[in-house]
Design a protein around this motif. Structure first.
Motif, mmCIF file in Angstrom:
data_model
loop_
_atom_site.group_PDB
_atom_site.id
_atom_site.type_symbol
_atom_site.label_atom_id
_atom_site.label_comp_id
_atom_site.label_asym_id
_atom_site.label_seq_id
_atom_site.Cartn_x
_atom_site.Cartn_y
_atom_site.Cartn_z
ATOM 1 N N ARG A 1 14.692 12.181 -4.785
ATOM 2 C CA ARG A 1 13.403 11.564 -4.436
ATOM 3 C C ARG A 1 12.476 11.498 -5.640
ATOM 4 O O ARG A 1 12.647 12.244 -6.598
ATOM 5 C CB ARG A 1 12.730 12.374 -3.340
ATOM 6 C CG ARG A 1 13.519 12.426 -2.049
ATOM 7 C CD ARG A 1 13.415 11.127 -1.309
ATOM 8 N NE ARG A 1 14.088 11.209 -0.023
ATOM 9 C CZ ARG A 1 14.645 10.170 0.569
ATOM 10 N NH1 ARG A 1 14.656 8.999 -0.020
ATOM 11 N NH2 ARG A 1 15.203 10.298 1.744
ATOM 12 N N PHE B 1 9.597 12.655 -6.052
ATOM 13 C CA PHE B 1 8.870 13.873 -6.418
ATOM 14 C C PHE B 1 9.765 14.878 -7.137
ATOM 15 O O PHE B 1 9.289 15.901 -7.612
ATOM 16 C CB PHE B 1 8.173 14.518 -5.223
ATOM 17 C CG PHE B 1 8.929 14.428 -3.922
ATOM 18 C CD1 PHE B 1 8.597 13.456 -3.000
ATOM 19 C CD2 PHE B 1 9.964 15.296 -3.649
ATOM 20 C CE1 PHE B 1 9.290 13.354 -1.810
ATOM 21 C CE2 PHE B 1 10.661 15.188 -2.459
ATOM 22 C CZ PHE B 1 10.317 14.217 -1.533
ATOM 23 N N GLU C 1 1.125 11.037 6.300
ATOM 24 C CA GLU C 1 1.866 12.079 5.575
ATOM 25 C C GLU C 1 2.581 11.484 4.357
ATOM 26 O O GLU C 1 2.614 12.089 3.282
ATOM 27 C CB GLU C 1 2.882 12.763 6.499
ATOM 28 C CG GLU C 1 2.269 13.548 7.655
ATOM 29 C CD GLU C 1 1.543 14.819 7.214
ATOM 30 O OE1 GLU C 1 1.552 15.137 6.008
ATOM 31 O OE2 GLU C 1 0.936 15.473 8.089
ATOM 32 N N TYR D 1 0.171 10.932 1.648
ATOM 33 C CA TYR D 1 -0.156 12.204 1.001
ATOM 34 C C TYR D 1 0.895 12.555 -0.063
ATOM 35 O O TYR D 1 0.571 12.945 -1.181
ATOM 36 C CB TYR D 1 -0.248 13.277 2.087
ATOM 37 C CG TYR D 1 -0.362 14.690 1.576
ATOM 38 C CD1 TYR D 1 -1.430 15.069 0.774
ATOM 39 C CD2 TYR D 1 0.590 15.646 1.909
ATOM 40 C CE1 TYR D 1 -1.540 16.365 0.301
ATOM 41 C CE2 TYR D 1 0.492 16.944 1.453
ATOM 42 C CZ TYR D 1 -0.580 17.300 0.642
ATOM 43 O OH TYR D 1 -0.672 18.565 0.174
ATOM 44 N N HIS D 2 2.169 12.344 0.289
ATOM 45 C CA HIS D 2 3.262 12.621 -0.659
ATOM 46 C C HIS D 2 3.159 11.750 -1.901
ATOM 47 O O HIS D 2 3.353 12.201 -3.012
ATOM 48 C CB HIS D 2 4.621 12.351 0.006
ATOM 49 C CG HIS D 2 5.181 13.544 0.690
ATOM 50 N ND1 HIS D 2 5.784 14.574 0.016
ATOM 51 C CD2 HIS D 2 5.235 13.880 1.997
ATOM 52 C CE1 HIS D 2 6.179 15.485 0.875
ATOM 53 N NE2 HIS D 2 5.860 15.093 2.088
ATOM 54 N N LYS E 1 0.317 12.600 -4.278
ATOM 55 C CA LYS E 1 0.530 13.812 -5.085
ATOM 56 C C LYS E 1 1.080 13.450 -6.452
ATOM 57 O O LYS E 1 0.893 14.146 -7.426
ATOM 58 C CB LYS E 1 1.519 14.754 -4.369
ATOM 59 C CG LYS E 1 0.834 15.699 -3.401
ATOM 60 C CD LYS E 1 1.737 16.845 -3.012
ATOM 61 C CE LYS E 1 2.832 16.393 -2.086
ATOM 62 N NZ LYS E 1 3.585 17.477 -1.457
ATOM 63 N N LYS E 2 1.837 12.341 -6.510
ATOM 64 C CA LYS E 2 2.546 11.979 -7.734
ATOM 65 C C LYS E 2 1.800 10.937 -8.555
ATOM 66 O O LYS E 2 1.862 10.927 -9.770
ATOM 67 C CB LYS E 2 3.926 11.429 -7.340
ATOM 68 C CG LYS E 2 4.862 11.233 -8.492
ATOM 69 C CD LYS E 2 5.685 12.471 -8.751
ATOM 70 C CE LYS E 2 6.455 12.317 -10.039
ATOM 71 N NZ LYS E 2 7.163 13.529 -10.403
ATOM 72 N N ARG F 1 -5.831 16.321 4.658
ATOM 73 C CA ARG F 1 -4.927 16.238 3.509
ATOM 74 C C ARG F 1 -5.696 15.961 2.209
ATOM 75 O O ARG F 1 -5.111 15.908 1.143
ATOM 76 C CB ARG F 1 -3.892 15.129 3.721
ATOM 77 C CG ARG F 1 -2.951 15.395 4.870
ATOM 78 C CD ARG F 1 -1.773 16.262 4.458
ATOM 79 N NE ARG F 1 -0.948 16.577 5.595
ATOM 80 C CZ ARG F 1 -1.015 17.708 6.299
ATOM 81 N NH1 ARG F 1 -1.871 18.653 5.938
ATOM 82 N NH2 ARG F 1 -0.238 17.915 7.333
ATOM 83 N N ASP G 1 9.783 11.735 3.561
ATOM 84 C CA ASP G 1 10.234 11.719 2.168
ATOM 85 C C ASP G 1 10.802 10.356 1.792
ATOM 86 O O ASP G 1 10.483 9.798 0.746
ATOM 87 C CB ASP G 1 11.332 12.774 1.948
ATOM 88 C CG ASP G 1 10.751 14.170 1.937
ATOM 89 O OD1 ASP G 1 9.511 14.289 2.015
ATOM 90 O OD2 ASP G 1 11.527 15.135 1.854
ATOM 91 N N ALA H 1 8.017 7.785 1.614
ATOM 92 C CA ALA H 1 7.217 7.954 0.403
ATOM 93 C C ALA H 1 8.004 7.445 -0.807
ATOM 94 O O ALA H 1 7.459 6.778 -1.687
ATOM 95 C CB ALA H 1 6.853 9.421 0.230
#
Lengths: 469, 412
Positions: free
Chosen positions: A63, A65, B258, B261-262, B265-266, B291, B365, B368
């Motif tokens: 993924r 991340f 959600e 949000y993921h 973060k990046k 969040r 996941d 995202a």
């Protein structure tokens, strides 16, 4: 009684003469038969078999991340599982069959293998017995290992330096494992163009295997040896794709038998002397599972071939045995996949183009690196399979749901890989500048050594002076 | 055909689908369609079919003069037709409250007394079944099943029902027994059942116990946008990811928050938009605040008409994380304006789309990852946009119409 005796002795003499005559005639016949045979052998038709063995390193679900956090890209469990499956279902039983064929045909049967370096590494990790089995075949002397780019990559099209490096790498690996440097060239997926041919010829190869494509061959038969369009030294052996596909994909629907198959070949015109048959080795046992009788078909080939006066040759022997029937001009790269026989399965859409461009843009830089794991990952990421999975039409053996998923996963991995390259050599420095810097660093060592030598000399001189004094 | 909605006055996807399907079917020259809806507004496109308003069909005999009728409903229905239909009143519906013309005042929406409206609609169907000539009855969605069944009982003509959704989709499994009862009765009586996706087909077979041979999937399509060129994408530094639809449990809005949000973060150059309204909107605002992403997460409220397409066109990614979606036409609309779509595998349209990203609705996941990939890789965006447009332009109502025709012929 006496008359009777003479009569019988007379009879015996007569018989004796007849016997001698008979023997003489028989002998005559035999020599004539031998002569006939010799004549036949000279013009004997030959079959040249080669098998491709390549399995890619499967990427794990990676993924975005994970980029920058996780530098391990591979799905070990799946890789191991797949390798075991291929080795157990196909490679080992097929090797066993071929070994048996070589022995039972008194060394008449010959064939060759193109095993990618990536696959050999996987064998070493997960199935060392496969290597042993191939070594056993190599020991018979009837098996040839072909040269190809180490990573089964598209480097021949995108990066000539990388191509050369990989071929050398592969050649060394083959020599280390099987004791002989390969002398025939087999490009990944039989990709070929005049340009690639030139690269191959420069590396010293005399013969290269290519596929039969309508737009190249036209009316020409694949059953001759051809040569490069402007480098006559490089000979080209054209795969008979119809016969190859008959075994690989139509074995069941044609209910093919060895007798039938050899029958087709012996029906070719007399002057068509060489029939090249190439396919993935997994045809035996996986594409065509064992219960279809594919192994029995294989084992029966030498017998029927010899019955029809058909022999077997190794690709390496082709360049000496046969003269070129003409040159082939291939301006655009071709491959052995699909009906169009072009590069579209790997480079046909925007996703594939993007991925390949991003990957090969750093080639020069990666080759400057010394990091072992980085260099290995570089090879693994080049395998053609990763790009084939991104094809919308032809994602052969893909484990992704769609081309997009394949692309997403690959690009995430590539992003992390590129960041590692970047960490070693920041992209703010130009390649040439970097080269210069590296040279001075390397030279520094040499210079230091040289200077040290001078110091030692001076030291010894001063010592001598001290002693003299 | 019995329907509940027809453009331009629509509340959900049912109206759009009814319009597209009938328009696609009207291309077959030997097909004449009469479409019954509770309450027409008079501005419906009647160029390819005839619309009858159930609110103008008398179900109780009232004496009125021709002129009076003409003055009352002349704009929408010819008085002669009114009198003709009046002759079809064979039952006593005096228990139903009617107006001066003997008609029911339908709301044409989804009011609280919906069940009552459904049964009044059934009464209208009886009158139509007695007076009209037709070969087949086609009922759209559960609201019109009782009308279809009644019409079949009276006329003896075959009934085909079109399942646009089931109560299992709307309620995440907590079905309303009354609604289930109506749906089941309709399906049992139908000669053939059409579903908008294989997903719905499976529900019909498994949850409503229908014979698989009687259930066929006819995937929805999308009407080509006539003014597609007028929608443009403004070039921005920041990318826009959009969720568009009712903010309800069925649409899975929390998975969108959600996933956002993921992604945030990046990377910071992405903005997320939640367009639409619904009972979970406040909960979603709370979640976004919790969040800590409200600086990049925006709510637009309800959008309608042209605004919808404008919003879709301005977005770089459209996402539909529906938990259960019988078909879901909005990703197709997004693709029409060249916006890549991410859809859940639990939506019917996933069955016919290849140039869209499909993830499980709960797989935040993967979602995202897909958002990140489209936003960061121009090649990904271009491919999805270009090939998606090509694909969606080939999904035509005309083909759906031909499938429907084949089903008609099999039951006639």
């Amino acid at each position: 009684m006496a008359g009777c005796r003479t009569e019988s002795s007379c009879h015996l003499r007569e018989r004796y003469v007849i016997y001698i005559l008979l023997i003489y005639i028989l002998q005559l016949c035999q020599t004539e038969h031998v002569i006939c045979n010799l004549k036949l052998k000279k013009n004997m038709r030959n079959l040249c078999f080669y098998f491709q063995i390549h399995l890619p390193f499967r990427l794990k679900r990676y993924r975005f991340f994970d980029i920058g956090n996780d530098h391990y890209y591979f799905d070990d469990f799946q890789i191991g599982d797949e390798i075991r499956h291929f080795v157990e279902q196909s490679y080992l039983p097929a090797n066993k069959a071929i070994l048996e064929m070589i022995r039972s045909s008194n060394g008449k049967f010959k064939c060759s293998f193109a095993i990618s370096g990536i696959t050999l590494e996987q064998f070493e990790l997960y199935a060392p017995e496969a290597i042993d089995s191939f070594k056993e075949l190599a020991a018979t002397g009837n098996v040839e290992f072909l040269a190809e780019p180490y990573a089964h990559s598209l480097a021949s099209v995108f990066d000539a330096n990388e191509f050369e490096r990989q071929v050398k790498l592969h050649s060394n690996k083959i020599q280390a494992l099987f004791g002989k440097k390969p002398s025939t060239f087999y490009n990944s997926e039989l990709i070929y163009s005049d340009e690639i041919g030139e690269l191959v010829s420069k590396m010293g190869y005399k013969i290269m295997l290519i596929d039969e494509a309508k737009h190249i061959m036209g009316w020409k038969s694949p059953n001759f040896i051809y040569s490069h369009s402007y480098l006559p030294k490089l000979k080209l052996a054209v795969r008979n794709y119809k016969l190859s596909d008959d075994i690989a994909f139509h074995f069941v629907d044609f209910s093919l038998t060895a007798e039938k198959f050899i029958g087709w070949i012996s029906a070719f015109p007399q002057d068509e002397q060489i029939v090249n048959i190439g396919m993935g080795y997994e045809v035996f046992g996986i594409t065509q599972s064992a219960y279809t009788g594919i192994f029995d078909f294989l084992k029966a080939l030498p017998y029927h071939a010899m019955e029809q006066q058909i022999g077997f040759v190794l690709p390496a022997e082709l360049s000496k045995k046969y003269e070129s029937a003409g040159s082939l001009s291939v301006p655009y790269p071709m491959s052995w996949v699909g009906n169009d026989k072009d590069l579209t399965p790997w480079t046909g859409n925007d996703l594939q183009q993007e991925a390949l461009n991003k990957l090969y843009a750093v080639g020069e830089r990666v080759r400057l690196c010394k990091d072992k794991q980085l260099l290995l990952d570089w090879l693994i990421l080049q395998s053609t399979d990763h790009f084939r999975y991104m094809s919308h039409k032809d994602a052969y053996r893909s484990y992704y749901d769609s081309a997009y998923e394949a692309f997403m996963n690959y690009m995430n991995v590539l992003a992390d890989f590129l960041s590692r390259v970047e960490a070693q050599y920041p992209s703010t420095i130009e390649n040439e500048e970097l080269n210069e810097l590296l040279k001075t660093i390397n030279r520094q060592e040499e210079e230091i050594e040289a200077l040290e030598l001078v110091i030692e000399k001076l030291k010894s001189k001063t010592k001598k002076r001290v002693v003299k004094k | 055909m019995f329907g509940w909605e027809f453009p331009p006055h629509i509340l959900g996807g049912l109206g759009t689908a009814s319009y597209g399907l009938t328009k696609g079917m009207s291309l077959q020259n030997d097909m004449e369609i009469t479409f019954v809806i509770p309450k027409p507004h008079g501005d419906e496109d009647q160029s390819f079919l005839k619309i009858i308003g159930a609110c103008n069909v008398p179900i109780v005999w009232k004496e009125n003069s021709w002129d009076y009728v003409n003055q009352r409903i002349g704009k929408i229905m010819h008085p002669d037709e009114y009198f003709h239909l009046r002759n079809g009143i064979k039952y006593d519906f005096n228990r139903i409250y009617t107006n001066d013309l003997g008609c029911v005042d339908f709301s044409g929406r989804y009011p609280d007394n919906l069940i009552e409206e459904i049964s009044n609609y059934e009464a209208v169907a009886s009158v139509l079944a007695h007076q009209m000539n037709f070969d087949i009855i086609h009922s759209h969605d559960w609201l019109t099943y009782p009308a279809g069944v009644f019409a079949k009982q009276i006329s003896g003509k075959p009934l085909v029902i079109h399942v646009h959704a089931t109560d299992f989709d709307r309620s995440r499994g907590q079905v309303n027994p009354t609604v289930y009862g109506i749906e089941k009765r309709g399906m049992d009586a139908a000669d053939h059942i059409m579903t908008v996706s294989n997903l719905t087909r499976k529900i019909v077979i498994e949850k409503y116990h229908q014979d698989p041979r009687k259930v066929t999937t006819v995937h929805n399509a999308v009407e080509p946008l006539p003014d597609v060129d007028t929608f443009t994408k403004t070039v921005r530094k920041e990318k826009v990811v959009t969720f568009l639809g009712r903010i309800t449990m069925q649409k899975g809005p929390e998975y969108f928050v959600e996933a956002a949000y993921h992604v945030l973060k990046k990377t910071k150059d992405v903005r997320f938009v939640m367009a639409g309204s619904g009972d979970m909107m406040h909960a979603m605002i709370d979640l976004a605040a919790k969040r800590g992403i409200t600086d990049r997460f925006h709510f637009t409220g309800f959008l309608k008409g042209r605004q919808v397409h404008e919003m879709l066109a301005e977005s770089d990614v459209y996402i539909m994380p529906s938990v259960s979606e019988p078909f879901g036409i909005s990703p197709l609309e997004a693709m029409q304006v060249g916006t890549p779509s991410i859809i859940s595998k639990q939506s019917g349209c996933a069955e016919i789309l290849t140039h869209a990203i499909k993830t499980d609705y709960w797989d935040i996941d993967a979602m995202a990852d897909a958002i990140y990939s489209i936003v960061k890789n121009p090649a990904m965006f271009e491919s999805l946009s270009k090939l998606g447009l090509e694909e969606v332009n080939n999904i035509k109502w005309q083909d759906a119409g031909l499938k429907v025709r084949a089903i008609y012929e099999s039951v006639m």
